[in-house]
Design a protein around this motif. Structure first.
Motif, PDB file in Angstrom:
ATOM      1  N   ASN A  20     -35.686 -28.440  18.809  1.00 27.18           N
ATOM      2  CA  ASN A  20     -34.742 -27.962  19.826  1.00 27.18           C
ATOM      3  C   ASN A  20     -33.804 -26.913  19.223  1.00 27.18           C
ATOM      4  OD1 ASN A  20     -33.162 -28.066  22.325  1.00 27.18           O
ATOM      5  ND2 ASN A  20     -31.644 -29.143  21.098  1.00 27.18           N
ATOM      6  N   SER A  68     -40.343 -24.535  25.482  1.00 25.82           N
ATOM      7  CA  SER A  68     -41.348 -25.549  25.170  1.00 25.82           C
ATOM      8  C   SER A  68     -41.044 -26.203  23.830  1.00 25.82           C
ATOM      9  CB  SER A  68     -42.733 -24.913  25.105  1.00 25.82           C
ATOM     10  OG  SER A  68     -43.639 -25.839  24.559  1.00 25.82           O
ATOM     11  N   ARG A 120     -35.740 -23.676  18.353  1.00 26.03           N
ATOM     12  CA  ARG A 120     -36.068 -22.894  19.561  1.00 26.03           C
ATOM     13  C   ARG A 120     -34.826 -22.176  20.094  1.00 26.03           C
ATOM     14  NH1 ARG A 120     -40.928 -22.523  19.279  1.00 26.03           N
ATOM     15  NH2 ARG A 120     -42.407 -24.092  19.960  1.00 26.03           N
ATOM     16  N   SER A 157     -46.606 -23.419  19.516  1.00 26.03           N
ATOM     17  CA  SER A 157     -47.566 -22.442  20.027  1.00 26.03           C
ATOM     18  C   SER A 157     -48.793 -22.437  19.105  1.00 26.03           C
ATOM     19  CB  SER A 157     -46.925 -21.051  20.045  1.00 26.03           C
ATOM     20  OG  SER A 157     -46.728 -20.629  18.706  1.00 26.03           O
ATOM     21  N   PHE A 180     -43.346 -27.909  22.412  1.00 22.27           N
ATOM     22  CA  PHE A 180     -44.631 -27.965  21.719  1.00 22.27           C
ATOM     23  C   PHE A 180     -44.819 -26.699  20.891  1.00 22.27           C
ATOM     24  CE2 PHE A 180     -45.075 -30.602  25.498  1.00 22.27           C
ATOM     25  CZ  PHE A 180     -45.399 -31.808  24.890  1.00 22.27           C
TER      26      PHE A 180
END
Ligand SMILES: Cc1cc2nc3c(=O)[nH]c(=O)nc-3n(C[C@H](O)[C@H](O)[C@H](O)COP(=O)(O)OP(=O)(O)OC[C@H]3O[C@@H](n4cnc5c(N)ncnc54)[C@H](O)[C@@H]3O)c2cc1C
Length: 387
Positions: A301, A2, A304, A6, A4
């Protein structure tokens, strides 16, 4: 994966932004005037804003690399030199120690940095070796049970006041930089360490960037980090982790510049109307918004991917080259939107412009990022054609 944030990451962002607004912005002018943000780093330690990616057992927050890019953006939007000083200690210095240090090294040299009690610096660059990191000349030779360090490092952020350096040196000349480099912890107070000078900088004023000389500095064997001659691998891992964070620093500057331009263009009037009504201005604002959004997504990106344990060699270089160049373009546009007042020191916009110039150089220049991206792209092509 994701893109987005958390709930926990949103909460961390709010905490970092509140700290930046309440503590960093009020001190931005003092830092800009040359005051190293020592107390702010201590305060960030107290507020658990240091060491987001590292495990709690190592003294970190256990939140991951996305949280580290969040704090970098927020602190940098308030004052980039403060963020640069923070990250040099708790990202650049701390990451290789967290991932390659042993328990004793982490206890003695990592934990105090993550509380803000102690300051670290990463010492790689030398007068004769910058982009060509494998070409460093600083050596560490084994003498009986201990090591002896000789050489010079330049452009070391926090270098003049760090309590210790995470330093790369050649331990086997015959093997060369890639296979004969090792990593060491070097206390600045060691006999033979001399801070030659602190540089006067175009931007990032208040940061301490120093040239350091090491003459016959004795190091105990326990100051070797990782295995002997593992240094280049440790360095590559560190650079991968550093890149999303320094990109986020530049995103923070760009965001501050964009917000200043947005507000100014809304209230400044010429020819009897707000200048935002001229398309030359409003389209500039649109282009700035596009660059901010694209930078944020590329940085997120790569953060993550790091948290997923994936390689970010290419993704990190893409994020860095894009976000750092975009930041400078956004700061330049913001200055233009401000007209003459943007060129004065009456607003922070000229500071954003100077600060944003830095990261197209530090942590690997834009040229080096493009070199990495094309190399990885052709490697991908080769492995696809072999499959
Ligand atoms: C303010 C500041 C803070 C810094 N902080 C740190 C720090 O904390 N720790 C640390 O170790 N270092 C630090 N650095 C060093 C920084 O990482 C280097 O300056 C950077 O990697 C470039 O090295 P260089 O300055 O020697 O330039 P050079 O490597 O000499 O490059 C000069 C020019 O040649 C280009 N070039 C070089 N090789 C190639 C190539 N193969 N292909 C295309 N173009 C190429 C470069 O892109 C650049 O435009 C800092 C630098 C600055 C300015």
């Amino acid at each position: 994966m994701s893109l987005f944030l958390s709930k926990d990451e949103e909460a961390f962002k709010t905490k970092a932004r509140t700290f930046a607004e309440d503590h960093v912005i009020p001190q931005a002018n003092e830092v800009e005037a040359g005051k190293y943000p020592r107390e702010l780093i201590r305060d960030m330690g107290r507020e658990n804003l240091l060491g987001a990616p590292f495990s709690k057992s190592d003294g970190g927050q256990g939140l991951g690399w996305v949280s580290e890019v969040i704090v970098a953006e927020e602190i940098s939007a308030a004052n980039a030199a403060t963020e640069m000083s923070r990250a040099a200690s708790t990202t650049l210095y701390a990451a290789p120690l967290a991932y390659f240090g042993n328990n004793q090294q982490k206890k003695d040299f990592l934990r105090p940095v993550l509380t803000g009690e102690s300051i670290g610096a990463l010492a790689l660059t030398e007068p004769l070796a910058g982009s060509d990191a494998a070409g460093i000349r600083t050596t560490v030779a084994q003498r009986g049970d201990s090591y002896v360090l000789n050489g010079e490092k330049r452009f070391i952020t926090n270098g003049g006041l760090a309590d210790q350096y995470f330093l790369f040196a050649i331990t086997d000349r015959k093997k060369g930089g890639r296979r004969g480099m090792s990593a060491f912890l070097v206390p600045r107070e060691s006999s033979g360490v001399k801070v030659v000078k602190a540089y006067s900088l175009l931007g990032m004023r208040g940061a301490n960037v120093a040239h350091i000389r090491f003459r016959n500095v004795k190091l105990p064997p326990e100051n070797l980090v990782g295995r002997k001659n593992q240094g280049f691998d440790i360095l590559l891992d560190e650079l991968d982790r550093e890149r999303p964070v320094v990109s986020a620093e530049m995103l923070g500057i760009a965001r501050a510049a964009y917000e200043a331009a947005l507000e100014y263009s809304n209230k400044r009037e010429q020819f009897g109307r707000p200048i935002r009504e001229f398309q030359a201005i409003s389209f500039r604002i649109a282009d700035m918004a596009v660059k901010l959004e694209a930078s944020r997504l590329l940085i997120l990106n790569s953060g993550r991917l790091l948290d997923m344990g994936r390689s970010i060699r290419k993704a990190g270089a893409i994020a860095k080259v894009y976000a750092t160049e975009a930041s400078f373009e956004v700061a330049n546009s913001a200055l233009q939107v401000h007209g003459g007042i943007g060129y004065t020191r009456d607003t922070p916009v000229e500071r954003y412009f100077r600060d944003a110039r830095f990261m197209m150089i530090g942590g690997g220049t834009s040229d080096i990022m493009r070199h990495i991206i094309q190399r990885e792209a052709y490697r991908d092509l080769e492995s696809r054609s072999k499959a």
